[in-house]
Design an enzyme around this catalytic site. Structure first.
Site, PDB file in Angstrom:
ATOM      1  N   LYS A  85       0.832  -1.216   0.000  1.00  0.00           N
ATOM      2  CA  LYS A  85       0.000   0.000   0.000  1.00  0.00           C
ATOM      3  C   LYS A  85       0.861   1.259   0.000  1.00  0.00           C
ATOM      4  O   LYS A  85       0.651   2.179  -0.785  1.00  0.00           O
ATOM      5  CB  LYS A  85      -0.933   0.016   1.232  1.00  0.00           C
ATOM      6  CG  LYS A  85      -1.792  -1.223   1.382  1.00  0.00           C
ATOM      7  CD  LYS A  85      -2.656  -1.187   2.625  1.00  0.00           C
ATOM      8  CE  LYS A  85      -1.921  -1.154   3.947  1.00  0.00           C
ATOM      9  NZ  LYS A  85      -1.124  -2.377   4.251  1.00  0.00           N
ATOM     10  N   ARG A 143      -8.980   1.343   9.948  1.00  0.00           N
ATOM     11  CA  ARG A 143      -8.580  -0.049  10.161  1.00  0.00           C
ATOM     12  C   ARG A 143      -9.548  -0.790  11.063  1.00  0.00           C
ATOM     13  O   ARG A 143      -9.337  -1.966  11.341  1.00  0.00           O
ATOM     14  CB  ARG A 143      -7.221  -0.041  10.860  1.00  0.00           C
ATOM     15  CG  ARG A 143      -6.063  -0.541  10.025  1.00  0.00           C
ATOM     16  CD  ARG A 143      -4.836  -0.252  10.868  1.00  0.00           C
ATOM     17  NE  ARG A 143      -3.723  -1.059  10.576  1.00  0.00           N
ATOM     18  CZ  ARG A 143      -2.657  -0.637   9.906  1.00  0.00           C
ATOM     19  NH1 ARG A 143      -2.620   0.556   9.379  1.00  0.00           N
ATOM     20  NH2 ARG A 143      -1.635  -1.430   9.745  1.00  0.00           N
ATOM     21  N   ARG A 163      11.750  -6.148   3.896  1.00  0.00           N
ATOM     22  CA  ARG A 163      11.666  -4.678   3.781  1.00  0.00           C
ATOM     23  C   ARG A 163      12.796  -4.002   4.553  1.00  0.00           C
ATOM     24  O   ARG A 163      13.165  -4.392   5.651  1.00  0.00           O
ATOM     25  CB  ARG A 163      10.330  -4.185   4.342  1.00  0.00           C
ATOM     26  CG  ARG A 163      10.259  -2.664   4.410  1.00  0.00           C
ATOM     27  CD  ARG A 163       8.868  -2.129   4.630  1.00  0.00           C
ATOM     28  NE  ARG A 163       8.145  -2.767   5.708  1.00  0.00           N
ATOM     29  CZ  ARG A 163       6.836  -2.635   5.897  1.00  0.00           C
ATOM     30  NH1 ARG A 163       6.121  -1.914   5.064  1.00  0.00           N
ATOM     31  NH2 ARG A 163       6.258  -3.238   6.900  1.00  0.00           N
ATOM     32  N   ARG A 175      12.329  -2.305  10.269  1.00  0.00           N
ATOM     33  CA  ARG A 175      11.364  -1.863  11.277  1.00  0.00           C
ATOM     34  C   ARG A 175      11.270  -2.895  12.391  1.00  0.00           C
ATOM     35  O   ARG A 175      11.319  -4.093  12.132  1.00  0.00           O
ATOM     36  CB  ARG A 175       9.982  -1.699  10.619  1.00  0.00           C
ATOM     37  CG  ARG A 175       9.679  -0.281  10.232  1.00  0.00           C
ATOM     38  CD  ARG A 175       8.448  -0.157   9.359  1.00  0.00           C
ATOM     39  NE  ARG A 175       7.233  -0.758   9.891  1.00  0.00           N
ATOM     40  CZ  ARG A 175       6.050  -0.684   9.270  1.00  0.00           C
ATOM     41  NH1 ARG A 175       5.947  -0.027   8.119  1.00  0.00           N
ATOM     42  NH2 ARG A 175       4.980  -1.250   9.782  1.00  0.00           N
ATOM     43  N   ARG A 195       0.452  -9.302  13.506  1.00  0.00           N
ATOM     44  CA  ARG A 195      -0.148  -8.232  12.678  1.00  0.00           C
ATOM     45  C   ARG A 195      -1.183  -8.812  11.721  1.00  0.00           C
ATOM     46  O   ARG A 195      -2.228  -8.206  11.485  1.00  0.00           O
ATOM     47  CB  ARG A 195       0.945  -7.493  11.894  1.00  0.00           C
ATOM     48  CG  ARG A 195       1.763  -6.557  12.784  1.00  0.00           C
ATOM     49  CD  ARG A 195       3.048  -6.114  12.129  1.00  0.00           C
ATOM     50  NE  ARG A 195       2.861  -5.257  10.989  1.00  0.00           N
ATOM     51  CZ  ARG A 195       3.846  -4.911  10.151  1.00  0.00           C
ATOM     52  NH1 ARG A 195       5.078  -5.383  10.351  1.00  0.00           N
ATOM     53  NH2 ARG A 195       3.618  -4.114   9.147  1.00  0.00           N
TER      54      ARG A 195
HETATM   55  P1  AP5 Z   1       4.961  -1.543   1.656  1.00  0.00           P
HETATM   56  O1  AP5 Z   1       4.521  -0.715   0.498  1.00  0.00           O
HETATM   57  O2  AP5 Z   1       5.819  -0.921   2.685  1.00  0.00           O
HETATM   58  O3  AP5 Z   1       3.685  -2.265   2.325  1.00  0.00           O
HETATM   59  P2  AP5 Z   1       2.474  -1.688   3.167  1.00  0.00           P
HETATM   60  O4  AP5 Z   1       1.235  -2.347   2.662  1.00  0.00           O
HETATM   61  O5  AP5 Z   1       2.494  -0.204   3.194  1.00  0.00           O
HETATM   62  O6  AP5 Z   1       2.851  -2.333   4.567  1.00  0.00           O
HETATM   63  P3  AP5 Z   1       2.953  -1.809   6.054  1.00  0.00           P
HETATM   64  O7  AP5 Z   1       3.601  -2.946   6.803  1.00  0.00           O
HETATM   65  O8  AP5 Z   1       3.595  -0.473   6.185  1.00  0.00           O
HETATM   66  O9  AP5 Z   1       1.502  -1.726   6.429  1.00  0.00           O
HETATM   67  P4  AP5 Z   1       0.945  -1.914   7.793  1.00  0.00           P
HETATM   68  O10 AP5 Z   1      -0.439  -1.712   7.412  1.00  0.00           O
HETATM   69  O11 AP5 Z   1       1.152  -3.136   8.573  1.00  0.00           O
HETATM   70  O12 AP5 Z   1       1.812  -0.907   8.680  1.00  0.00           O
HETATM   71  P5  AP5 Z   1       1.513   0.564   9.126  1.00  0.00           P
HETATM   72  O13 AP5 Z   1       2.777   1.306   9.008  1.00  0.00           O
HETATM   73  O14 AP5 Z   1       0.290   1.091   8.470  1.00  0.00           O
HETATM   74  O15 AP5 Z   1       5.677  -2.851   1.047  1.00  0.00           O
HETATM   75  C1  AP5 Z   1       6.214  -3.856   1.889  1.00  0.00           C
HETATM   76  C2  AP5 Z   1       7.525  -4.374   1.284  1.00  0.00           C
HETATM   77  O16 AP5 Z   1       7.236  -5.048   0.056  1.00  0.00           O
HETATM   78  C3  AP5 Z   1       8.531  -3.267   0.928  1.00  0.00           C
HETATM   79  O17 AP5 Z   1       9.818  -3.765   1.159  1.00  0.00           O
HETATM   80  C4  AP5 Z   1       8.318  -3.044  -0.587  1.00  0.00           C
HETATM   81  O18 AP5 Z   1       9.508  -2.620  -1.223  1.00  0.00           O
HETATM   82  C5  AP5 Z   1       7.909  -4.434  -1.045  1.00  0.00           C
HETATM   83  N1  AP5 Z   1       6.928  -4.402  -2.120  1.00  0.00           N
HETATM   84  C6  AP5 Z   1       5.918  -3.513  -2.282  1.00  0.00           C
HETATM   85  N2  AP5 Z   1       5.194  -3.833  -3.355  1.00  0.00           N
HETATM   86  C7  AP5 Z   1       5.753  -4.956  -3.880  1.00  0.00           C
HETATM   87  C8  AP5 Z   1       5.443  -5.775  -5.002  1.00  0.00           C
HETATM   88  N3  AP5 Z   1       4.402  -5.506  -5.809  1.00  0.00           N
HETATM   89  N4  AP5 Z   1       6.220  -6.841  -5.260  1.00  0.00           N
HETATM   90  C9  AP5 Z   1       7.264  -7.143  -4.454  1.00  0.00           C
HETATM   91  N5  AP5 Z   1       7.622  -6.391  -3.385  1.00  0.00           N
HETATM   92  C10 AP5 Z   1       6.865  -5.326  -3.092  1.00  0.00           C
HETATM   93  O19 AP5 Z   1       1.139   0.352  10.657  1.00  0.00           O
HETATM   94  C11 AP5 Z   1       2.092  -0.033  11.606  1.00  0.00           C
HETATM   95  C12 AP5 Z   1       1.431  -0.113  12.979  1.00  0.00           C
HETATM   96  O20 AP5 Z   1       0.916   1.191  13.361  1.00  0.00           O
HETATM   97  C13 AP5 Z   1       0.220  -1.051  13.072  1.00  0.00           C
HETATM   98  O21 AP5 Z   1       0.591  -2.386  13.298  1.00  0.00           O
HETATM   99  C14 AP5 Z   1      -0.536  -0.428  14.269  1.00  0.00           C
HETATM  100  O22 AP5 Z   1       0.061  -0.794  15.475  1.00  0.00           O
HETATM  101  C15 AP5 Z   1      -0.315   1.077  14.063  1.00  0.00           C
HETATM  102  N6  AP5 Z   1      -1.378   1.689  13.244  1.00  0.00           N
HETATM  103  C16 AP5 Z   1      -1.237   2.275  12.021  1.00  0.00           C
HETATM  104  N7  AP5 Z   1      -2.432   2.724  11.587  1.00  0.00           N
HETATM  105  C17 AP5 Z   1      -3.344   2.426  12.552  1.00  0.00           C
HETATM  106  C18 AP5 Z   1      -4.747   2.616  12.663  1.00  0.00           C
HETATM  107  N8  AP5 Z   1      -5.483   3.194  11.676  1.00  0.00           N
HETATM  108  N9  AP5 Z   1      -5.355   2.192  13.799  1.00  0.00           N
HETATM  109  C19 AP5 Z   1      -4.645   1.606  14.791  1.00  0.00           C
HETATM  110  N10 AP5 Z   1      -3.321   1.376  14.730  1.00  0.00           N
HETATM  111  C20 AP5 Z   1      -2.671   1.781  13.618  1.00  0.00           C
END
Ligand code: AP5
Length: 220
Positions: free
Chosen positions: A13, A88, A127, A160, A171
């Site tokens: 995403k 979420r 990542r 991370r 997660r």
């Molecule tokens: P990347 O693009 O970084 O993936 P992403 O979907 O953004 O993954 P995240 O892990 O950041 O999402 P998340 O939802 O768990 O974490 P968030 O930071 O929101 O891609 C991942 C990897 O794959 C990268 O290395 C990339 O290069 C590679 N890649 C990408 N596309 C590819 C492809 N097509 N093919 C191959 N490789 C590819 O949240 C973290 C924490 O914050 C949560 O666990 C929670 O504790 C808290 N939090 C955040 N938002 C909320 C909320 N709304 N409510 C409550 N808690 C929250």
């Protein structure tokens, strides 16, 4: 355009959101990035959020909802935004609908990144991120020019804390229980568009461009 990116952790995403936001000039509002910045700054919110994030659990709604709702109603979001990681939970989605409805606007589309657990695990554990500029890389799919060094700012890349295999399992469980129900929530509201997030970064980018063209033209 007002967009939400929804999908499992590591589905790609953030990678697509950064590109689209740059292409269109929309603010990219990543709740994870906002929370990590708060944690890095040592703010009261950051301190409270860190333990949940490191355990792979969601930060409680009362810590995140007002912050994100306030963010999408700021002037720079008047002509659109790209929400990544929010909402979420059902209460978060309802709070967003209420805030947008109060301004007589609505989401144009919710893009669901469909991605299986094996791909998620492979992407998350590979990542690497830049602690300075937020750049995101992957040890196989998106390598920096010099191993371990950010292309954009030259800082040393890190993993991370929540990207370990054990935390990824938690997660994913959290996602299934609390976030997956939003797929039906948005399908019922006729705004859900699904993409196959197991394709290459370039193929997803092209599929997204096609979807956004249809959304702009209000085509199914
Ligand atoms: P990347 O693009 O970084 O993936 P992403 O979907 O953004 O993954 P995240 O892990 O950041 O999402 P998340 O939802 O768990 O974490 P968030 O930071 O929101 O891609 C991942 C990897 O794959 C990268 O290395 C990339 O290069 C590679 N890649 C990408 N596309 C590819 C492809 N097509 N093919 C191959 N490789 C590819 O949240 C973290 C924490 O914050 C949560 O666990 C929670 O504790 C808290 N939090 C955040 N938002 C909320 C909320 N709304 N409510 C409550 N808690 C929250």
């Amino acid at each position: 355009m007002r967009l939400v990116f929804l999908g499992p952790p590591g589905a790609g995403k953030g990678t697509q959101a950064k590109t689209l936001a740059d292409q269109h000039g929309w603010p990219h509002l990543s709740s994870g990035d906002i929370l990590r910045a708060e944690a890095k700054a040592g703010s009261p919110l950051g301190k409270k959020a860190s333990s949940f994030m490191e355990a792979g659990k969601l930060v409680p709604d009362d810590l995140i909802v007002d912050l994100m709702v306030d963010r999408v109603t700021r002037p720079d979001c008047r002509n659109g935004f790209l929400l990544d990681g929010f909402p979420r939970t059902a209460p978060q989605a309802e709070a967003l609908d209420t805030a947008l409805g109060g301004r007589k606007v609505a989401l144009d589309a919710v893009i669901y990144f469909a991605c299986g657990d094996a791909a998620v695990l492979q992407r998350i554990t590979g990542r690497r991120t830049c602690p300075q500029c937020g750049g995101v890389y992957h040890v196989q799919a998106l390598r920096p020019r010099v191993e371990g060094v950010c292309d954009r700012c030259g800082a040393a890349l890190v993993q991370r804390k929540d990207d370990s295999e054990a935390v990824v399992a938690q997660r994913l469980a959290t996602y299934r229980l609390q976030t997956e129900p939003l797929i039906e929530y948005y399908r019922d509201r006729n705004v859900l568009r699904q993409i196959d997030a197991e394709q290459s970064i370039e193929a997803i980018n092209a599929e997204l461009a096609g979807i956004l063209t249809k959304v702009s033209a209000r085509e199914p």
